[in-house]
Scaffold this motif. Structure first.
Motif, PDB file in Angstrom:
ATOM      1  N   ARG A 191     -11.680 -31.854  15.189  1.00 27.65           N
ATOM      2  CA  ARG A 191     -10.076 -31.117  16.530  1.00 27.65           C
ATOM      3  C   ARG A 191      -9.798 -30.145  15.412  1.00 27.65           C
ATOM      4  N   TYR A 192      -9.164 -28.811  16.605  1.00 30.63           N
ATOM      5  CA  TYR A 192      -8.727 -27.882  16.654  1.00 30.63           C
ATOM      6  C   TYR A 192      -8.146 -27.381  17.794  1.00 30.63           C
ATOM      7  N   LEU A 193      -7.509 -25.973  18.000  1.00 34.15           N
ATOM      8  CA  LEU A 193      -6.440 -26.031  19.111  1.00 34.15           C
ATOM      9  C   LEU A 193      -6.522 -26.173  19.941  1.00 34.15           C
ATOM     10  N   ASP A 194      -7.910 -26.929  20.686  1.00 29.42           N
ATOM     11  CA  ASP A 194      -8.100 -27.347  21.859  1.00 29.42           C
ATOM     12  C   ASP A 194      -7.312 -28.762  21.870  1.00 29.42           C
TER      13      ASP A 194
ATOM     14  N   ALA B 107      -6.123 -33.120  30.635  1.00 28.23           N
ATOM     15  CA  ALA B 107      -5.902 -31.282  29.292  1.00 28.23           C
ATOM     16  C   ALA B 107      -7.050 -30.918  29.306  1.00 28.23           C
ATOM     17  N   TYR B 108      -7.983 -31.920  28.599  1.00 29.86           N
ATOM     18  CA  TYR B 108      -8.970 -31.224  28.136  1.00 29.86           C
ATOM     19  C   TYR B 108     -10.237 -31.884  28.732  1.00 29.86           C
ATOM     20  N   LEU B 109     -10.424 -32.107  29.956  1.00 23.41           N
ATOM     21  CA  LEU B 109     -11.159 -31.923  31.173  1.00 23.41           C
ATOM     22  C   LEU B 109     -11.287 -30.325  31.575  1.00 23.41           C
ATOM     23  N   SER B 110      -9.412 -29.710  32.037  1.00 21.93           N
ATOM     24  CA  SER B 110      -9.665 -28.913  32.363  1.00 21.93           C
ATOM     25  C   SER B 110      -9.191 -26.869  31.443  1.00 21.93           C
ATOM     26  N   LEU B 111      -9.313 -27.632  30.362  1.00 18.07           N
ATOM     27  CA  LEU B 111      -9.709 -26.657  29.793  1.00 18.07           C
ATOM     28  C   LEU B 111     -11.560 -26.001  29.169  1.00 18.07           C
ATOM     29  N   ALA B 112     -12.437 -28.078  29.141  1.00 16.90           N
ATOM     30  CA  ALA B 112     -13.743 -27.548  29.763  1.00 16.90           C
ATOM     31  C   ALA B 112     -13.620 -26.894  30.592  1.00 16.90           C
TER      32      ALA B 112
ATOM     33  N   ARG C 161     -18.189 -22.456  25.935  1.00 15.05           N
ATOM     34  CA  ARG C 161     -17.903 -23.038  24.828  1.00 15.05           C
ATOM     35  C   ARG C 161     -17.935 -24.178  24.337  1.00 15.05           C
ATOM     36  N   PHE C 162     -17.714 -25.221  25.628  1.00 18.93           N
ATOM     37  CA  PHE C 162     -17.736 -26.399  25.563  1.00 18.93           C
ATOM     38  C   PHE C 162     -18.883 -27.172  25.778  1.00 18.93           C
ATOM     39  N   LEU C 163     -19.290 -28.154  25.691  1.00 15.51           N
ATOM     40  CA  LEU C 163     -20.351 -29.486  25.933  1.00 15.51           C
ATOM     41  C   LEU C 163     -19.178 -30.487  25.886  1.00 15.51           C
ATOM     42  N   VAL C 164     -19.439 -30.928  27.677  1.00 10.97           N
ATOM     43  CA  VAL C 164     -18.955 -32.285  27.388  1.00 10.97           C
ATOM     44  C   VAL C 164     -19.908 -33.279  27.816  1.00 10.97           C
TER      45      VAL C 164
END
Length: 209
Positions: free
Chosen positions: A96-99, A170-175, A181-184
């Motif tokens: 976990r971090y700011l996301d 929200a997570y999916l929107s951030l990705a 940066r993201f690997l989903v």
């Protein structure tokens, strides 16, 4: 910002972050890299105190106060744990971090997501990880995993499915907003298949051209 490598793992409660962190740590160590495993909240002595408040306090915590506590932990953690490790050339592997704050306090608590993110970025002096692995899992499946673990829920785990649905979205929107940066990954997949996908994404970061 440094010569090290910073990888964060994100996802809803029960998505398997701990399992994947352990598998990745073992693989990185076999590559000869020094790995620092850490987490937010709780990756420092100060953070451990904050973790006890935000996850185990029995009374209500105002949403904005909760967001501020997470940001305070983050500011101290980055300054005293993450940055020094990266400057040594270590691989920081972080749960976990700011996301998480954008997802849980922004979407889950229905606060302004941009304000929550900006608060964390200010506290962490703009620091962002090299890679964020998002383990995506349906909230109903996550709840079944948590129930099977047969342990008391913390304050966030105990929230209703609607809360966790907002967090997932929200997570999916951030990705979607930061694909570089993201690997989903589908957290319902077999753990070793997930680990293989993570290693495939991490390997080029260990040996940049």
């Amino acid at each position: 910002m440094t010569d090290g490598l910073w990888i964060t793992l994100e996802g809803g409660d029960g998505s398997g972050k701990t399992t994947q962190a352990a598998l990745l740590e073992a693989w990185l160590s076999a590559q000869g890299r020094t790995v620092l495993r850490t987490r937010e909240p709780g990756g420092s002595e100060v953070g451990a105190l904050i973790r006890d408040i935000v996850l185990h306090h029995r009374g209500d915590i105002a949403p904005r106060a909760e967001a501020l506590l997470y940001a305070a932990d983050r500011a101290h953690h980055v300054a005293t744990v993450v940055r020094p490790a990266l400057e040594r050339g270590d691989v920081v592997l972080q749960d976990r971090y700011l996301d998480s704050s954008v997802a849980y306090q922004g979407a889950g608590r229905v606060l302004d997501a941009d304000e929550v993110r900006d608060l964390s970025l200010w506290g962490a002096e703009g620091a962002l990880p090299d890679l964020t692995v998002l383990l995506d899992l349906d909230p109903a499946a996550a709840r079944r995993r948590l129930d099977a673990a047969d342990k008391p829920f913390d304050r966030l785990e105990a929230e209703r499915e609607e809360f966790h649905g907002r967090v997932r979205a929200a997570y999916l929107s951030l990705a979607d907003a930061e694909p570089d940066r993201f690997l989903v990954l589908d957290a319902d997949d077999a753990p070793e298949r997930i680990a293989e996908a993570v290693r495939a994404r991490v390997e080029p970061l260990l040996h940049p051209r």
